[in-house]
Design an enzyme around this catalytic site. Sequence first.
Site, PDB file in Angstrom:
ATOM      1  CG  ASN A  97      -1.966   1.123   1.125  1.00  0.00           C
ATOM      2  OD1 ASN A  97      -1.872   1.940   0.596  1.00  0.00           O
ATOM      3  ND2 ASN A  97      -2.787   0.871   2.316  1.00  0.00           N
ATOM      4  NE  ARG A 155      -5.979   1.633  -0.342  1.00  0.00           N
ATOM      5  CZ  ARG A 155      -5.965   3.088   0.411  1.00  0.00           C
ATOM      6  NH1 ARG A 155      -4.905   3.344   1.053  1.00  0.00           N
ATOM      7  NH2 ARG A 155      -7.062   3.524   0.488  1.00  0.00           N
ATOM      8  CG  HIS A 197     -12.742   3.616   3.189  1.00  0.00           C
ATOM      9  ND1 HIS A 197     -13.530   4.569   3.895  1.00  0.00           N
ATOM     10  CD2 HIS A 197     -11.358   3.696   3.528  1.00  0.00           C
ATOM     11  CE1 HIS A 197     -12.750   5.476   4.624  1.00  0.00           C
ATOM     12  NE2 HIS A 197     -11.281   4.903   4.173  1.00  0.00           N
ATOM     13  NE  ARG A 204      -9.680  12.730   4.300  1.00  0.00           N
ATOM     14  CZ  ARG A 204      -9.445  11.459   4.051  1.00  0.00           C
ATOM     15  NH1 ARG A 204     -10.500  10.670   3.348  1.00  0.00           N
ATOM     16  NH2 ARG A 204      -8.652  10.487   4.545  1.00  0.00           N
ATOM     17  CD  GLU A 230      -8.778  -0.824   4.266  1.00  0.00           C
ATOM     18  OE1 GLU A 230      -8.430  -0.629   5.227  1.00  0.00           O
ATOM     19  OE2 GLU A 230      -9.184   0.051   3.417  1.00  0.00           O
TER      20      GLU A 230
END
Length: 397
Positions: free
Chosen positions: A7, A90, A179, A240, A383
């Site tokens: 990743n 990823r 996601h 965010r 993940e």
Amino acid sequence: MNILVINCGSSSLKFQLINSDTEAVLAKGLCERIGIDGRLVYQPAGKEKEITEAAMPTHKEAIQMVLDALMNAKTGVIKSLDEVGAVGHRVVHGGEKFASSTVITAEVMKAVEECNDLAPLHNPANIIGIEACKALMPNTPMVAVFDTAFHQTMPEEAYIYGIPYKYYEQYKVRRYGFHGTSHSFVSKRTAEYLGKPLESLKTIVCHLGNGSSICAVNGGKSVDTSMGLTPLEGVMMGTRSGNIDPAIMEFIAKKENLDIDAIMNILNKESGVYGVSGLSSDFRDLENAAEEGNAKAKLAREAFCYQVAKIVGGYAAAMNGVDAIVFTAGVGENDGIVRKEVCKYLGYLGVQYDEASSSVRGKEATLSTSDSKVKVLLIPTNEELAIARETLLLVTK
Ligand code: ADP
């Protein structure tokens, strides 16, 4: 087969080496400060973490260090690169081109590059990681697993924005969602956990972490999700903003004499629960501060829970019902108070939250009472394992 999961960020690289037969993590770690100075954190299973400071001018040196650590005579977990059967990468944005994971070919690389302007902060780094791995392991098959792919099943009315249609036609401006690997993994695991066919279930997955997104999964397919063209949309997050009136951007820009880049920086890095509290993006810090009487920290947590609940309610409407509401990721798996506060709003759906479950952390559990019409669950996400599974599936096809 051993599968290396990578990743890659712009200055960091996370990795796990997973044995696909046992699904055990043989070693994992992280390269940080790539292009700055360089630091490798390496952890073989069941052993102490090792930290090495070493120059990593590019991702290629970082990956070389990871491979060297994995093959180290003392603390390594493999003897040669032949023991890495495949690499799973990823990739953040697959645009409309990728509705599923894919074996990486020259053509795929070109298509991923074409998605760069949709995710300028993420995709170029993902590509650099793939190129660096290819240079060091030219004969090892590699797979790209996209954050956006799972959401490609969304219907048009869920992904179209209320702006001139030409922007979708010309620039592919639409909701993509992120996601996806997590939402897919958790919704599948939910069906297994409940012992019900995935095709029969209406599930709402709340992936609440530093970045948060919520996904409506009907019969195993994503039908709506809270993140949009970019991961800025949806609920307020660590830093965010999530959803705001778009006119706020112009309003603040004029008041403070800021350009669009400065505004975007505020919305991405200085907003969310951090912005509201003025204190921290970490939910643990906010809980501690709220307990000590910090009103803004309390408000940030409350507003976050309220926003999550509003989206969950919306998705129950979108699917005309819901069987399971599932919490996952850093906040969802650990913060029992957030889970309880979200569920407080959902009684009308038939959610009966079991107060005793608030202390459950990081493991699969039912959080609703036995007579709750809608199940509330905690399903930890993974993940990396999801990427390893996808990779295995594609390279053994
Ligand atoms: P990322 O989006 O970076 O993958 P994670 O899913 O790892 O994020 O979530 C990180 C967040 O989880 C932290 O910022 C923190 O707010 C929250 N978190 C982690 N552990 C706990 C805990 N024990 N209690 C409350 N929140 C926690």
